[in-house]
Design an enzyme around this catalytic site. Structure first.
Site, PDB file in Angstrom:
ATOM      1  N   ASP A 184      43.390 -40.559  46.866  1.00 59.11           N
ATOM      2  CA  ASP A 184      41.928 -40.437  46.760  1.00 59.11           C
ATOM      3  C   ASP A 184      41.337 -41.692  47.379  1.00 59.11           C
ATOM      4  O   ASP A 184      42.070 -42.657  47.664  1.00 59.11           O
ATOM      5  CB  ASP A 184      41.483 -40.317  45.280  1.00 59.11           C
ATOM      6  CG  ASP A 184      40.150 -39.583  45.127  1.00 59.11           C
ATOM      7  OD1 ASP A 184      39.127 -40.125  45.587  1.00 59.11           O
ATOM      8  OD2 ASP A 184      40.120 -38.487  44.554  1.00 59.11           O
ATOM      9  N   ASP A 204      41.641 -42.484  53.037  1.00 60.53           N
ATOM     10  CA  ASP A 204      40.431 -41.729  53.390  1.00 60.53           C
ATOM     11  C   ASP A 204      40.882 -40.534  54.225  1.00 60.53           C
ATOM     12  O   ASP A 204      41.456 -40.702  55.305  1.00 60.53           O
ATOM     13  CB  ASP A 204      39.466 -42.631  54.186  1.00 60.53           C
ATOM     14  CG  ASP A 204      38.164 -41.910  54.515  1.00 60.53           C
ATOM     15  OD1 ASP A 204      38.084 -40.670  54.339  1.00 60.53           O
ATOM     16  OD2 ASP A 204      37.226 -42.594  54.955  1.00 60.53           O
ATOM     17  N   LEU A 205      40.593 -39.348  53.735  1.00 57.80           N
ATOM     18  CA  LEU A 205      41.051 -38.125  54.408  1.00 57.80           C
ATOM     19  C   LEU A 205      40.473 -37.984  55.810  1.00 57.80           C
ATOM     20  O   LEU A 205      41.003 -37.242  56.632  1.00 57.80           O
ATOM     21  CB  LEU A 205      40.670 -36.892  53.580  1.00 57.80           C
ATOM     22  CG  LEU A 205      41.370 -36.750  52.228  1.00 57.80           C
ATOM     23  CD1 LEU A 205      40.713 -35.651  51.400  1.00 57.80           C
ATOM     24  CD2 LEU A 205      42.852 -36.457  52.418  1.00 57.80           C
ATOM     25  N   SER A 210      32.533 -31.927  46.816  1.00 60.61           N
ATOM     26  CA  SER A 210      32.761 -30.693  46.048  1.00 60.61           C
ATOM     27  C   SER A 210      31.476 -29.930  45.748  1.00 60.61           C
ATOM     28  O   SER A 210      31.522 -28.932  45.022  1.00 60.61           O
ATOM     29  CB  SER A 210      33.504 -31.015  44.755  1.00 60.61           C
ATOM     30  OG  SER A 210      32.743 -31.887  43.970  1.00 60.61           O
ATOM     31  N   SER A 221      36.340 -22.249  48.034  1.00 56.54           N
ATOM     32  CA  SER A 221      35.333 -22.089  46.978  1.00 56.54           C
ATOM     33  C   SER A 221      34.665 -20.729  47.084  1.00 56.54           C
ATOM     34  O   SER A 221      34.575 -20.137  48.175  1.00 56.54           O
ATOM     35  CB  SER A 221      34.281 -23.189  47.143  1.00 56.54           C
ATOM     36  OG  SER A 221      33.167 -22.934  46.309  1.00 56.54           O
ATOM     37  N   TYR A 257      28.273 -26.897  52.532  1.00 57.48           N
ATOM     38  CA  TYR A 257      29.525 -27.009  51.764  1.00 57.48           C
ATOM     39  C   TYR A 257      30.352 -25.723  51.919  1.00 57.48           C
ATOM     40  O   TYR A 257      31.547 -25.768  52.226  1.00 57.48           O
ATOM     41  CB  TYR A 257      29.158 -27.279  50.303  1.00 57.48           C
ATOM     42  CG  TYR A 257      30.285 -27.109  49.312  1.00 57.48           C
ATOM     43  CD1 TYR A 257      31.368 -27.974  49.307  1.00 57.48           C
ATOM     44  CD2 TYR A 257      30.250 -26.078  48.361  1.00 57.48           C
ATOM     45  CE1 TYR A 257      32.402 -27.808  48.370  1.00 57.48           C
ATOM     46  CE2 TYR A 257      31.259 -25.922  47.433  1.00 57.48           C
ATOM     47  CZ  TYR A 257      32.339 -26.787  47.443  1.00 57.48           C
ATOM     48  OH  TYR A 257      33.360 -26.625  46.529  1.00 57.48           O
ATOM     49  N   LYS A 281      34.129 -24.794  53.713  1.00 56.94           N
ATOM     50  CA  LYS A 281      35.253 -24.067  53.104  1.00 56.94           C
ATOM     51  C   LYS A 281      35.678 -22.911  54.009  1.00 56.94           C
ATOM     52  O   LYS A 281      36.860 -22.615  54.142  1.00 56.94           O
ATOM     53  CB  LYS A 281      34.877 -23.565  51.711  1.00 56.94           C
ATOM     54  CG  LYS A 281      34.600 -24.679  50.701  1.00 56.94           C
ATOM     55  CD  LYS A 281      35.793 -25.603  50.507  1.00 56.94           C
ATOM     56  CE  LYS A 281      35.560 -26.624  49.407  1.00 56.94           C
ATOM     57  NZ  LYS A 281      36.696 -27.549  49.232  1.00 56.94           N
ATOM     58  N   SER A 317      34.512 -21.127  39.094  1.00 58.90           N
ATOM     59  CA  SER A 317      33.970 -22.301  38.394  1.00 58.90           C
ATOM     60  C   SER A 317      35.052 -22.787  37.442  1.00 58.90           C
ATOM     61  O   SER A 317      35.253 -22.185  36.384  1.00 58.90           O
ATOM     62  CB  SER A 317      32.724 -21.920  37.596  1.00 58.90           C
ATOM     63  OG  SER A 317      31.779 -21.273  38.427  1.00 58.90           O
ATOM     64  N   ARG A 358      26.116 -17.123  34.754  1.00 65.69           N
ATOM     65  CA  ARG A 358      26.867 -16.844  35.986  1.00 65.69           C
ATOM     66  C   ARG A 358      28.355 -17.152  35.806  1.00 65.69           C
ATOM     67  O   ARG A 358      29.224 -16.413  36.260  1.00 65.69           O
ATOM     68  CB  ARG A 358      26.283 -17.684  37.128  1.00 65.69           C
ATOM     69  CG  ARG A 358      27.080 -17.612  38.405  1.00 65.69           C
ATOM     70  CD  ARG A 358      26.422 -18.436  39.519  1.00 65.69           C
ATOM     71  NE  ARG A 358      27.331 -18.643  40.616  1.00 65.69           N
ATOM     72  CZ  ARG A 358      28.190 -19.650  40.672  1.00 65.69           C
ATOM     73  NH1 ARG A 358      28.253 -20.565  39.730  1.00 65.69           N
ATOM     74  NH2 ARG A 358      28.994 -19.757  41.714  1.00 65.69           N
TER      75      ARG A 358
END
Ligand code: NAI
Ligand code: 15L
Length: 265
Positions: free
Chosen positions: A32, A49-50, A73, A109, A134, A138, A163, A172
């Site tokens: 991370d 760092d990705l 995220s 996601s 975002y 994905k 979720s 939801r």
């Protein structure tokens, strides 16, 4: 013993897997940009760092399997999404290829398909319909996974996580909830299965209201065990019907679909 890499290991799902996989027959490498505290037995910590390909290639050396959770995220600026999610996910797949093709669980996601109306039942053939930048990132990860399998045989499972929280928080999430235990069992299954090819599936518990059909992924041999039903009464009593996540809202992505463009005033 095999070594599994968890990216985004300082985040919520990373911490969950770190805790729940500690007795699994794997060495665990954690990475991370945030602090990961001290490693315990069978753990290694490699900060990275990705967005930096050379560091990712170095970090993956000696790894057999990858759970790719790292990245922004929720919705964010294009720069953040570009660096952490688009570059970051490309770097993971490319580093895997350069090291001979390690199987990857990619944390996609529900926001990759968040602009489908909530009445639609989605399955393995449903088209991508992102509800945010975002969500677009994905979709990029999912299609990148397909490319790396077709051209380089890098196997992956892109899990469109609903979720994943200790409890559903609103109406939801009665439909989208993935219990932490179900996420852990799914993660193990992805790496225990003989072959996974290039699969896109839904990460959701056995909730009463179901928007997503995983029958195309039955060969994986994973079934969720939990359901959001025990939380229904508490949610219906405590969460006002007029919030963004109310069932009147049209799209599966809920608030993400309703929000304007992130960088607008
Ligand atoms: P989180 O935000 O708690 O953790 C993400 C981690 O990624 C953070 O620790 C962050 O420092 C790290 N990270 C961000 N950019 C990075 C970079 N450039 N280099 C290295 N590390 C970086 O997110 P959470 O909830 O743990 O989710 C994990 C993954 O699952 C994310 O990819 C998220 O999009 C996906 N997901 C999660 C859902 C949920 O319900 N928790 C639902 C759908 C998808
Ligand atoms: C996601 O993709 C997010 O990472 C998480 O924080 C939740 O917003 C989840 O989707 C959701 O749709 O509930």
């Amino acid at each position: 013993m095999r070594t599994i890499l968890i990216t985004g290991a300082a985040g919520a799902l990373g911490k969950l897997l770190r805790k729940e996989l500690k007795d699994w027959d794997r060495n665990i490498r954690l990475t991370d940009v945030r602090d990961l505290c001290k490693p315990t037995n069978h753990e290694e910590i490699v900060p990275c760092d990705l967005a930096d390909l050379d560091s990712v290639i170095e970090m993956i050396d000696g790894v057999d399997e990858i759970v790719h959770l790292g990245g922004k995220s929720v919705e964010g600026s294009f720069e953040e999404i570009l660096n952490s999610n688009i570059r970051g996910t490309y770097n993971i797949f490319e580093a895997s290829r350069r090291h001979g093709g390690k199987r990857i669980l990619f944390a996609s996601s529900n926001h990759a398909v968040g602009f489908h109306p909530r009445e639609s039942k989605l399955d393995g053939n449903s088209i991508q319909k992102p509800d945010s930048l975002y969500g677009v990132s994905k979709c990029f990860g999912e299609i990148l996974a397909r490319y790396y399998f077709d051209k380089f045989a890098v196997e992956s499972v892109s899990v469109r996580i609903g979720s994943c929280f200790p409890e559903p928080k609103d109406r939801r999430m009665l439909a989208t909830w993935l219990s932490p235990d179900d996420f852990v069992s799914l993660t193990k299954r992805v790496f225990e299965a003989e072959h996974v090819g290039s699969l896109i599936m839904y990460g959701v518990s056995d909730n009463q209201e179901q928007w997503w059909d995983n029958s195309h992924a039955a060969f994986l041999g994973w079934s969720p065990r939990d359901t959001s039903e025990p939380f229904r009464l508490m949610i219906e009593e405590n969460v006002p019907r007029s919030d963004w996540d109310d069932s009147d809202i049209q799209y599966q992505g809920g608030a993400f679909a309703e929000a304007g463009h992130f960088e607008d005033e």
